[in-house]
Design a protein around this motif. Structure first.
Motif, PDB file in Angstrom:
ATOM      1  N   ILE A 343       0.693  -1.496  -0.251  1.00 13.37           N
ATOM      2  CA  ILE A 343       0.264  -0.105   0.061  1.00 13.37           C
ATOM      3  C   ILE A 343       1.196   1.039  -0.098  1.00 13.37           C
ATOM      4  CG2 ILE A 343      -1.649   1.323   1.675  1.00 13.37           C
ATOM      5  CD1 ILE A 343      -2.534  -1.399   2.118  1.00 13.37           C
ATOM      6  N   VAL A 344       1.920   1.407   0.770  1.00  9.51           N
ATOM      7  CA  VAL A 344       2.654   2.356   0.993  1.00  9.51           C
ATOM      8  C   VAL A 344       3.047   2.957  -0.402  1.00  9.51           C
ATOM      9  CG1 VAL A 344       5.092   3.227   2.144  1.00  9.51           C
ATOM     10  CG2 VAL A 344       2.763   2.011   3.776  1.00  9.51           C
ATOM     11  N   GLU A 345       3.979   1.561  -1.070  1.00 11.19           N
ATOM     12  CA  GLU A 345       4.938   1.328  -2.899  1.00 11.19           C
ATOM     13  C   GLU A 345       3.855   1.831  -3.418  1.00 11.19           C
ATOM     14  OE1 GLU A 345       6.736  -2.022  -2.764  1.00 11.19           O
ATOM     15  OE2 GLU A 345       8.085  -1.872  -0.904  1.00 11.19           O
ATOM     16  N   THR A 346       2.276   1.350  -3.115  1.00  5.82           N
ATOM     17  CA  THR A 346       1.841   1.512  -5.462  1.00  5.82           C
ATOM     18  C   THR A 346       0.624   2.683  -4.886  1.00  5.82           C
ATOM     19  OG1 THR A 346      -0.135   0.623  -4.338  1.00  5.82           O
ATOM     20  CG2 THR A 346       1.685  -1.027  -5.410  1.00  5.82           C
ATOM     21  N   GLN A 347       0.697   3.334  -3.726  1.00  4.43           N
ATOM     22  CA  GLN A 347       0.005   4.721  -3.706  1.00  4.43           C
ATOM     23  C   GLN A 347       1.135   5.498  -3.513  1.00  4.43           C
ATOM     24  OE1 GLN A 347      -3.105   4.402  -0.144  1.00  4.43           O
ATOM     25  NE2 GLN A 347      -3.550   1.877  -1.327  1.00  4.43           N
ATOM     26  N   ALA A 348       2.515   5.770  -2.885  1.00  3.73           N
ATOM     27  CA  ALA A 348       3.316   6.297  -3.346  1.00  3.73           C
ATOM     28  C   ALA A 348       2.700   7.532  -1.935  1.00  3.73           C
ATOM     29  CB  ALA A 348       3.482   7.176  -4.509  1.00  3.73           C
ATOM     30  N   LEU A 349       2.356   6.327  -1.089  1.00  2.00           N
ATOM     31  CA  LEU A 349       2.024   7.958   0.594  1.00  2.00           C
ATOM     32  C   LEU A 349       3.647   8.324   1.074  1.00  2.00           C
ATOM     33  CD1 LEU A 349      -0.252   4.995   2.113  1.00  2.00           C
ATOM     34  CD2 LEU A 349      -1.233   6.670   0.622  1.00  2.00           C
ATOM     35  N   PRO A 350       3.211   9.632   1.732  1.00  2.00           N
ATOM     36  CA  PRO A 350       4.080  10.632   1.690  1.00  2.00           C
ATOM     37  C   PRO A 350       4.169  10.079   3.643  1.00  2.00           C
ATOM     38  CG  PRO A 350       2.723  12.667   1.265  1.00  2.00           C
ATOM     39  CD  PRO A 350       1.460  10.282   0.637  1.00  2.00           C
ATOM     40  N   ALA A 351       6.035   9.943   3.349  1.00  2.00           N
ATOM     41  CA  ALA A 351       6.441   9.756   4.623  1.00  2.00           C
ATOM     42  C   ALA A 351       5.719  10.405   6.060  1.00  2.00           C
ATOM     43  CB  ALA A 351       8.393   9.856   4.738  1.00  2.00           C
ATOM     44  N   ASP A 352       5.631  11.604   5.788  1.00  2.00           N
ATOM     45  CA  ASP A 352       5.019  12.188   6.867  1.00  2.00           C
ATOM     46  C   ASP A 352       3.780  12.362   7.281  1.00  2.00           C
ATOM     47  OD1 ASP A 352       6.918  13.975   7.055  1.00  2.00           O
ATOM     48  OD2 ASP A 352       6.475  15.992   6.134  1.00  2.00           O
ATOM     49  N   PHE A 353       3.157  11.076   6.383  1.00  2.02           N
ATOM     50  CA  PHE A 353       1.455  10.350   6.397  1.00  2.02           C
ATOM     51  C   PHE A 353       1.711   9.351   6.539  1.00  2.02           C
ATOM     52  CE2 PHE A 353      -1.662   8.443   4.377  1.00  2.02           C
ATOM     53  CZ  PHE A 353      -2.885   9.068   4.877  1.00  2.02           C
ATOM     54  N   CYS A 354       2.449   8.418   6.088  1.00  5.01           N
ATOM     55  CA  CYS A 354       2.477   7.310   6.221  1.00  5.01           C
ATOM     56  C   CYS A 354       3.311   6.013   5.451  1.00  5.01           C
ATOM     57  CB  CYS A 354       0.709   6.461   6.360  1.00  5.01           C
ATOM     58  SG  CYS A 354       1.024   4.795   6.551  1.00  5.01           S
ATOM     59  N   ARG A 355       4.452   5.844   6.770  1.00  2.00           N
ATOM     60  CA  ARG A 355       5.518   5.281   6.647  1.00  2.00           C
ATOM     61  C   ARG A 355       5.403   3.554   6.936  1.00  2.00           C
ATOM     62  NH1 ARG A 355      10.054   4.778   8.989  1.00  2.00           N
ATOM     63  NH2 ARG A 355      10.538   6.042  10.690  1.00  2.00           N
TER      64      ARG A 355
END
Length: 616
Positions: A343-355
């Motif tokens: 999820i983190v990789e495919t949605q390119a979630l910003p580290a400030d939001f979720c890592r």
């Protein structure tokens, strides 16, 4: 929605901001601010047209550096309309700049420094969907994503339209038939448009969408520009302020009351208890964090929107007791751990939001060994719900100890009757949790009562823990010397909602969850002598809130069914309801609005109570 890819900061040879992706400049080399004033403000006859408006709505098809917005905001602040009106500015942008890059670009415009600083301070993370920013006398709604996908999801009636973006031959999709058709759908009668391009295909599409077309002198190196208007009279006034009664003074009711008051309505909150937060909102601490999903479905998107808006609004709220400690969401098993990574990789979630953090880092963050890796939400934490309710209700008329027995139609709109007294109101919002069903029995609202126990753990009886940890349950840092661990969920009949004594079996269930999160952390605790708090959460069948107009009740609204996620749902649901009542641009995409609508349940009988075991 597709992951957001931020814009790349680059400059043309003369220093004009440039997009390597599209091979085009962001604005005229003769000046972006000057272009904004000449093309978009003057081309839409602004600010003259908003002189007497209580509300004015602008739609922009490409936000870019935000110079059009900043120039508009500057002009709005200098106009008499700003004193008593509200400007809604809605813009879409597929590739927003990162905050640091935007700040660098805005430093080149010292004449806009104060306004740019306010915008930059609230600039959203690069996450898809709508982002609502409160900027005093102006409301900015930013849609991050592809315009062809986002515009059909917007709900608004634009008085003026800024058709901006890279040149039609560089970004043809933004000027395509589907996009122009959506611009037409979102335009109010008599709406105007302006754009710097005079491309023949754009002219033909606008003319085919009923816009009149006028060529005007262009800016800088452009000989001409286009402006035009739809048929019909231009209506730029908002609906008048109302007196609205909100029933319920928990998280839902307090949030709705505050949102309505911000929109200029007179609000009376009616609550049966002696004060706010008497029910499920009375817990010592609750978890405030989003919950991504692989399919990025309605629940995940709503929690993301609620978390982002709530964080902006709650962070500086006077009197709020909260800890932005970060939340560690430990994976359930190896398969879930892999899903979290993807999820983190495919949605390119910003580290400030979720890592995603591996097990060793997760253990270090918790200060205690954990079995798996998990998500780390650095900006999340815990909130004391009663303090939030008190802060939101500050300055609002509240009638406590008022038990509503019935709702009646009146000459004004609605009469709220109870305790030998009555309150007249133009509209009523039901936000009283499981009590809403009794006030509108004919509607058979499918709100279920979820009995939940939060166990209180003496901080001295456990090892140190300074962050919130979740995994099929949660545990918080100490609040007033107690950790909150929970929570159980059992669907019960309405008749059983008077039983608030904690059960040893419920405490044991919470301790079992605690051990799954942090093995051995609660080994010194005994369920038999434990304290805690029982409350009854209003739960909907699909785990989504129920927000919007109630069938057959003109002026009768609901904001309910928050379940166990009230802290995260509250701000965005209240904002949605307030804008629905006002007929203003909505802060959520259309499919989410429909997913929350009371009408989604149709006519149905109230569900039978089921235990947690029966639901699994």
């Amino acid at each position: 929605m597709a992951a957001i890819v931020p814009a790349e900061l680059a400059f043309a040879g003369d220093g004009t901001p440039f997009s390597p992706r599209y091979g085009d400049i962001y604005h005229s080399s003769q000046g972006g601010l000057e272009q904004a004033r000449h093309v978009f403000l003057a081309g839409n006859e602004l600010p003259a047209r908003w002189k007497d408006a209580r509300r004015f709505v602008i739609l922009e098809t490409g936000f870019g550096l935000g110079l059009n917005f900043l120039a508009t905001w500057q002009a709005w602040r200098a106009s008499p309309a700003a004193a008593g009106g509200r400007l809604h500015y809605v813009a879409v942008e597929q590739h927003p700049f990162a905050r640091a890059d935007l700040e660098q670009l805005h430093r080149r415009r010292p004449e806009l420094a104060a306004l740019a600083a306010e915008l930059d301070a609230q600039w959203p993370l690069p996450l898809p969907g709508l982002h609502r920013l409160d900027l005093g006398d102006i409301v900015l709604t930013l849609g991050f994503g592809n315009a062809a996908e986002l515009l059909p999801q917007l709900t608004l009636a634009a008085d003026a339209i800024y058709l901006d973006g890279f040149a039609p031959d560089r970004n043809p999709e933004l000027w395509s038939d589907p996009v122009i058709a959506q611009v037409r759908r979102l335009a109010a009668p008599g709406a105007t448009f302006a754009t710097w391009t005079t491309a023949g295909a754009v002219r033909r599409r606008l003319a085919g969408a009923d816009f009149s077309i006028e060529r005007r002198p262009g800016f800088g190196g452009k000989r001409e520009m286009l402006s035009g208007r739809l048929p019909g009279g231009c209506t730029v006034s908002a609906s008048p302020a109302k007196h609205i009664a909100v029933i319920g003074a928990g998280i839902a009711g307090a949030s709705v009351a505050q949102a309505l008051a911000r929109h200029g309505h007179a609000v009376t909150v009616i609550e049966a208890a002696a004060g706010p937060a008497a029910g499920a909102s009375g817990n010592l601490a609750g978890v405030f964090r989003p919950l991504p999903a692989l399919n990025d479905g309605a629940l995940a998107r709503l929690l993301r929107a609620g978390f982002l808006l709530g964080h902006r609004r709650y962070a500086g709220l006077p009197g709020l007791r909260a800890g932005w400690t970060g939340v560690l969401h430990v994976a359930r098993d190896a398969r879930h751990e892999d899903t979290q990574r993807r999820i983190v990789e495919t949605q390119a979630l910003p580290a400030d939001f979720c890592r995603f953090v591996e097990r060793d880092e997760a253990s270090a963050l918790a200060g205690w060994p954990v079995a798996m890796g998990g998500w780390w939400f650095a900006g999340a934490g815990w909130i004391n719900p009663p303090s939030l309710c008190h802060a939101l209700l500050e300055g609002i008329d509240c009638r406590f100890g008022f038990t509503v027995t019935r709702l009646e139609r009146s000459d004004r709109g609605w009469l709220i009757v109870g305790n030998g007294a009555a309150v007249d109101a133009d509209a009523v919002v039901l936000a009283n949790g499981i009590g809403a069903m009794a006030l509108v029995p004919d509607l058979a609202l499918p709100i279920r009562a979820g009995r939940g126990l939060v166990s209180h753990l003496a901080a001295t009886a456990t090892p140190p823990l300074d962050v919130v940890v979740t995994r099929l349950g949660y545990v918080t840092p100490p609040v007033d010397g107690l950790r909150c661990a929970g929570a159980t969920t059992t669907i019960v009949e309405p008749a059983a909602t008077g039983a608030t004594t904690p059960l040893a079996a419920e405490h044991a269930e919470n301790l079992q969850r605690l051990d799954m999160m942090l093995p051995g952390f609660g080994s010194a605790l005994d369920a038999a002598g434990m304290d805690g708090r029982v409350s009854f959460r209003p739960m909907s069948p699909d785990r989504l809130p129920i927000v919007g107009p109630l069938a057959g009740g003109d002026g009768l609204w609901i904001c309910d069914g928050f379940g166990a996620r009230g802290l995260v749902f509250a701000a965005i649901c209240a904002e949605l309801l307030a804008n629905q009542i006002d007929g203003a641009p909505l802060p959520l995409e259309g499919d989410l609005v429909q997913a929350l609508a009371p009408a989604r349940f149709g006519k149905r009988k109230p569900p039978r109570a089921r235990s947690r075991a029966q639901q699994m």
